[in-house]
Write a protein that holds these residues in place. Structure first.
Motif, PDB file in Angstrom:
ATOM      1  N   TYR A  27       2.298  -0.980   1.887  1.00  0.00           N
ATOM      2  CA  TYR A  27       3.295  -0.494   0.931  1.00  0.00           C
ATOM      3  C   TYR A  27       4.234  -1.614   0.496  1.00  0.00           C
ATOM      4  O   TYR A  27       4.620  -1.681  -0.675  1.00  0.00           O
ATOM      5  N   VAL A  28       4.609  -2.498   1.441  1.00  0.00           N
ATOM      6  CA  VAL A  28       5.482  -3.624   1.084  1.00  0.00           C
ATOM      7  C   VAL A  28       4.800  -4.512   0.047  1.00  0.00           C
ATOM      8  O   VAL A  28       5.413  -4.939  -0.947  1.00  0.00           O
ATOM      9  N   TYR A  30       2.439  -3.614  -2.032  1.00  0.00           N
ATOM     10  CA  TYR A  30       2.367  -2.850  -3.284  1.00  0.00           C
ATOM     11  C   TYR A  30       3.715  -2.851  -3.996  1.00  0.00           C
ATOM     12  O   TYR A  30       3.784  -3.027  -5.224  1.00  0.00           O
ATOM     13  N   ALA A  31       4.816  -2.664  -3.233  1.00  0.00           N
ATOM     14  CA  ALA A  31       6.144  -2.649  -3.839  1.00  0.00           C
ATOM     15  C   ALA A  31       6.474  -3.996  -4.473  1.00  0.00           C
ATOM     16  O   ALA A  31       7.047  -4.051  -5.576  1.00  0.00           O
ATOM     17  N   PHE A  32       6.110  -5.094  -3.793  1.00  0.00           N
ATOM     18  CA  PHE A  32       6.330  -6.418  -4.368  1.00  0.00           C
ATOM     19  C   PHE A  32       5.570  -6.567  -5.684  1.00  0.00           C
ATOM     20  O   PHE A  32       6.080  -7.153  -6.641  1.00  0.00           O
ATOM     21  N   SER A  33       4.353  -6.048  -5.733  1.00  0.00           N
ATOM     22  CA  SER A  33       3.530  -6.219  -6.924  1.00  0.00           C
ATOM     23  C   SER A  33       4.081  -5.454  -8.122  1.00  0.00           C
ATOM     24  O   SER A  33       4.084  -5.972  -9.245  1.00  0.00           O
ATOM     25  N   ILE A  34       4.574  -4.226  -7.927  1.00  0.00           N
ATOM     26  CA  ILE A  34       5.063  -3.435  -9.060  1.00  0.00           C
ATOM     27  C   ILE A  34       6.476  -3.831  -9.465  1.00  0.00           C
ATOM     28  O   ILE A  34       6.910  -3.521 -10.574  1.00  0.00           O
ATOM     29  N   MET A  35       7.201  -4.527  -8.590  1.00  0.00           N
ATOM     30  CA  MET A  35       8.559  -4.952  -8.924  1.00  0.00           C
ATOM     31  C   MET A  35       8.599  -6.311  -9.600  1.00  0.00           C
ATOM     32  O   MET A  35       9.660  -6.804  -9.964  1.00  0.00           O
TER      33      MET A  35
END
Length: 261
Positions: A27-28, A30-35
């Motif tokens: 999830y971390v 994934y969160a980095f990628s969408i932010m």
């Protein structure tokens, strides 16, 4: 002894914990990628930071009178708000203690504490600025609310942890409720309450500069204006002044602890 394995792994394999760790790591990422966080943006940010630091030094103290006035205002906001917040928190925390008050009193008091703790001081400062206008009054009211949310909660929890033997002994003498509070409750929580209060004073000294960013008085307003004017050497002078204010608060906290220890 024979037959006993002395080299057993003390950390047993827990596949549920491992699965949870993998999920969190995924999830971390994934969160980095969408932010939009990337090494390229970090590198560009470091270049901007280098240019910014170059413009921030040496600090400009030519407007020291303005700094001194704002420093005194921030200090006054923090001290007034802390004093008022501590006094109010004494009563709110007592009313919120479930071992001293019936539910009809403790539940509303706890609701008040929860409301005071719900919002960040900046949000509360915006509301007060819209209500009472720009200036120190909005900052004082903001920090009073923040103080109640912190001290009253801890004070109520401290009262709930006291020994009731002293309370029952005082009550057996036919003492009034006020006497029970003064001679059975407060002596057991006084040292902790002093610690809560000194911490809140230190916190209010920091927050008094932060709420100024939205017009609630103190150094924060001057800092925001300096950033808007790209007056970065003066920004450094303000930041140094804020550091001095925090160090002063730490010294005051240590002094209070030594006096009441």
């Amino acid at each position: 002894m024979a037959g006993i394995n002395t080299h057993q792994n003390p950390f047993k394999t827990n596949w549920l914990v491992r699965l949870g760790s993998v999920v969190v790591a995924a999830y971390v990422i994934y969160a980095f990628s969408i932010m939009g966080v990337s090494m390229e943006r970090i590198a560009i940010g470091m270049e901007h930071a280098e240019r910014l630091l170059g413009r921030m030094f040496p600090p400009n103290f030519t407007r020291w009178e303005l700094l001194l006035n704002d420093l005194l205002e921030s200090l006054q906001i923090a001290i007034i708000a802390s004093a008022a917040g501590i006094v109010i928190s004494l009563f709110v925390g007592l009313f919120a203690a479930r071992n001293m008050m019936p539910n009809v009193i403790s539940i509303p008091a706890r609701v008040v504490i929860a409301i005071c703790r719900t919002f960040h001081p900046v949000i509360i400062a915006i509301l007060f600025v819209k209500s009472v206008g720009f200036g120190a009054l909005a900052g004082i009211l903001t920090l009073i609310v923040a103080s109640i949310g912190f001290i009253a909660k801890l004070f109520a929890e401290a009262i709930e942890e006291i020994s009731l033997k002293q309370v029952e002994a005082i009550r057996a003498t036919g003492a009034s409720f006020i006497s029970v509070i003064l001679f059975a409750v407060l002596p057991q929580v006084f040292s902790r309450f002093i610690g809560f209060s000194t911490y809140q004073l230190d916190s209010n000294l920091r927050n008094s500069t932060m709420v100024g960013l939205v017009g609630a008085g103190g150094l924060g307003g001057t800092l925001f204006s300096a950033f808007q004017r790209f007056d970065y050497d003066f920004v450094t002078a303000i930041l140094i002044t804020i550091i001095a204010l925090i160090l002063l608060g730490e010294a005051l906290s240590n002094l209070v602890r030594r006096v009441f220890a």
